[in-house]
Design a protein around this motif. Structure first.
Motif, PDB file in Angstrom:
ATOM      1  N   PHE A 156       0.817  -1.394  -0.396  1.00  0.00           N
ATOM      2  CA  PHE A 156      -0.156   0.002   0.232  1.00  0.00           C
ATOM      3  C   PHE A 156       0.678   1.231   0.160  1.00  0.00           C
ATOM      4  N   TYR A 157       1.951   1.145   0.210  1.00  0.00           N
ATOM      5  CA  TYR A 157       2.934   2.293   0.285  1.00  0.00           C
ATOM      6  C   TYR A 157       3.322   2.682  -0.995  1.00  0.00           C
ATOM      7  N   GLU A 158       3.230   1.649  -2.319  1.00  0.00           N
ATOM      8  CA  GLU A 158       2.988   1.742  -3.836  1.00  0.00           C
ATOM      9  C   GLU A 158       1.964   2.813  -4.321  1.00  0.00           C
ATOM     10  N   HIS A 159       0.620   3.054  -3.485  1.00  0.00           N
ATOM     11  CA  HIS A 159      -0.626   3.018  -3.995  1.00  0.00           C
ATOM     12  C   HIS A 159      -0.512   5.108  -2.725  1.00  0.00           C
ATOM     13  N   ASP A 160      -2.085   5.036  -3.157  1.00  0.00           N
ATOM     14  CA  ASP A 160      -2.677   6.276  -3.017  1.00  0.00           C
ATOM     15  C   ASP A 160      -3.756   6.070  -1.822  1.00  0.00           C
ATOM     16  N   LEU A 161      -4.332   7.249  -0.991  1.00  0.00           N
ATOM     17  CA  LEU A 161      -5.268   6.576   0.047  1.00  0.00           C
ATOM     18  C   LEU A 161      -6.562   5.705  -0.466  1.00  0.00           C
ATOM     19  N   ASN A 162      -6.616   5.478  -2.471  1.00  0.00           N
ATOM     20  CA  ASN A 162      -8.192   4.788  -2.817  1.00  0.00           C
ATOM     21  C   ASN A 162      -7.770   3.414  -2.703  1.00  0.00           C
ATOM     22  N   VAL A 163      -6.589   2.680  -2.692  1.00  0.00           N
ATOM     23  CA  VAL A 163      -5.908   1.247  -2.343  1.00  0.00           C
ATOM     24  C   VAL A 163      -5.783   1.382  -1.042  1.00  0.00           C
ATOM     25  N   TYR A 164      -5.546   2.199   0.182  1.00  0.00           N
ATOM     26  CA  TYR A 164      -5.611   1.969   1.212  1.00  0.00           C
ATOM     27  C   TYR A 164      -7.561   1.794   2.006  1.00  0.00           C
ATOM     28  N   GLU A 165      -7.874   2.777   1.741  1.00  0.00           N
ATOM     29  CA  GLU A 165      -9.487   2.725   1.407  1.00  0.00           C
ATOM     30  C   GLU A 165     -10.058   1.021   0.856  1.00  0.00           C
ATOM     31  N   LYS A 186      10.625  -4.359  11.622  1.00  0.00           N
ATOM     32  CA  LYS A 186      11.224  -3.883  12.227  1.00  0.00           C
ATOM     33  C   LYS A 186      12.483  -3.346  10.531  1.00  0.00           C
ATOM     34  N   GLU A 187      13.000  -4.863  10.483  1.00  0.00           N
ATOM     35  CA  GLU A 187      14.210  -4.312   9.454  1.00  0.00           C
ATOM     36  C   GLU A 187      14.096  -3.576   8.231  1.00  0.00           C
ATOM     37  N   ARG A 188      12.804  -3.493   7.778  1.00  0.00           N
ATOM     38  CA  ARG A 188      12.565  -2.568   6.410  1.00  0.00           C
ATOM     39  C   ARG A 188      12.561  -0.879   7.830  1.00  0.00           C
ATOM     40  N   PHE A 189      11.616  -1.326   8.167  1.00  0.00           N
ATOM     41  CA  PHE A 189      11.710   0.062   9.128  1.00  0.00           C
ATOM     42  C   PHE A 189      12.353   0.989   9.500  1.00  0.00           C
ATOM     43  N   LEU A 190      13.735  -0.073   9.964  1.00  0.00           N
ATOM     44  CA  LEU A 190      14.895   0.115  10.305  1.00  0.00           C
ATOM     45  C   LEU A 190      16.044   0.578   9.120  1.00  0.00           C
ATOM     46  N   LYS A 191      16.011   0.540   8.090  1.00  0.00           N
ATOM     47  CA  LYS A 191      16.754   0.849   6.154  1.00  0.00           C
ATOM     48  C   LYS A 191      15.404   1.454   5.652  1.00  0.00           C
ATOM     49  N   GLN A 192      14.274   2.120   6.657  1.00  0.00           N
ATOM     50  CA  GLN A 192      13.566   2.593   5.857  1.00  0.00           C
ATOM     51  C   GLN A 192      12.700   2.485   4.195  1.00  0.00           C
ATOM     52  N   GLU A 193      12.456   1.386   4.436  1.00  0.00           N
ATOM     53  CA  GLU A 193      12.024   0.387   3.030  1.00  0.00           C
ATOM     54  C   GLU A 193      11.051   0.360   3.485  1.00  0.00           C
ATOM     55  N   PHE A 194       9.685   1.415   2.717  1.00  0.00           N
ATOM     56  CA  PHE A 194       8.288   1.526   2.822  1.00  0.00           C
ATOM     57  C   PHE A 194       7.658   0.101   2.185  1.00  0.00           C
ATOM     58  N   ILE A 195       8.044  -1.132   2.421  1.00  0.00           N
ATOM     59  CA  ILE A 195       6.986  -2.354   1.733  1.00  0.00           C
ATOM     60  C   ILE A 195       5.978  -2.910   2.868  1.00  0.00           C
ATOM     61  N   SER A 196       5.395  -2.740   2.547  1.00  0.00           N
ATOM     62  CA  SER A 196       4.172  -3.531   3.266  1.00  0.00           C
ATOM     63  C   SER A 196       2.969  -4.390   3.093  1.00  0.00           C
ATOM     64  N   ASP A 197       2.647  -5.669   3.161  1.00  0.00           N
ATOM     65  CA  ASP A 197       1.119  -6.422   3.118  1.00  0.00           C
ATOM     66  C   ASP A 197       0.831  -6.012   3.957  1.00  0.00           C
ATOM     67  N   GLY A 203      11.215  -4.063  17.718  1.00  0.00           N
ATOM     68  CA  GLY A 203       9.882  -4.729  17.154  1.00  0.00           C
ATOM     69  C   GLY A 203       9.105  -4.159  16.039  1.00  0.00           C
ATOM     70  N   ASP A 204       8.754  -4.374  15.748  1.00  0.00           N
ATOM     71  CA  ASP A 204       7.950  -3.795  14.291  1.00  0.00           C
ATOM     72  C   ASP A 204       7.660  -2.805  14.277  1.00  0.00           C
ATOM     73  N   TYR A 205       7.456  -1.276  13.503  1.00  0.00           N
ATOM     74  CA  TYR A 205       6.517  -0.274  13.307  1.00  0.00           C
ATOM     75  C   TYR A 205       5.083  -0.586  13.100  1.00  0.00           C
ATOM     76  N   ILE A 206       4.364   0.359  13.694  1.00  0.00           N
ATOM     77  CA  ILE A 206       2.654   0.386  13.409  1.00  0.00           C
ATOM     78  C   ILE A 206       2.522   1.614  13.558  1.00  0.00           C
ATOM     79  N   CYS A 207       1.526   1.666  12.642  1.00  0.00           N
ATOM     80  CA  CYS A 207       1.031   2.920  12.122  1.00  0.00           C
ATOM     81  C   CYS A 207      -0.773   2.886  12.500  1.00  0.00           C
TER      82      CYS A 207
END
Length: 142
Positions: free
Chosen positions: A7-16, A45-56, A110-114
């Protein structure tokens, strides 16, 4: 819920759209409506530390009485947090959160949470107004 969409590759519509999928899944399992609020997303955690915004991974918070057994427990502890009211600024604020942790010698453990704390549509705006909490579990370096 795991999705096949980062969802980081998309806009709010995809998140919705993903939120709607999650809600429909909860409805299909006849879970109470109380679980539809407080949705959130994980970034490992690893992606957060590397600032790789990849999450599903998208989720809702549940209580101890939730009937499903396959849940991820978010441990109690110390969390570094930052708040924002603009969905489109999450990545910038996540970077600020990591910078704060580094400057204050906090260890990410630990893992990053939004987490969406509140949301509503205001008058003629075309998208929701959201108040978000970005958080990551931390410990103090020795």
């Amino acid at each position: 819920m795991h999705t096949n969409i980062n969802f980081y590759e998309h806009d709010l519509n995809v998140y919705e759209y993903l939120l709607t999928q999650l809600k429909n899944d909860l409805i299909a399992h006849h879970y109470p409506q109380i679980y539809y609020c407080n949705a959130g997303t994980f970034l490992n955690k690893e992606r957060f530390l590397k600032q790789e915004f990849i999450s599903d991974r998208i989720f809702v918070f549940v209580d101890d009485h939730f009937p499903e057994k396959e849940i991820q427990v978010i441990e109690n502890g110390m969390y570094a947090c930052i708040y924002l009211d603009d969905f489109h600024q999450e990545i910038n604020y996540a970077k600020r959160l990591l910078d704060y942790c580094k400057m204050n010698h906090l260890t990410i453990c630990g893992d990053y949470i939004c987490e969406v704390l509140s949301e509503l549509s205001i008058f003629d705006h075309h998208e929701r107004s959201m108040f978000l909490r970005l958080q990551v579990p931390v410990s103090f370096e020795k």
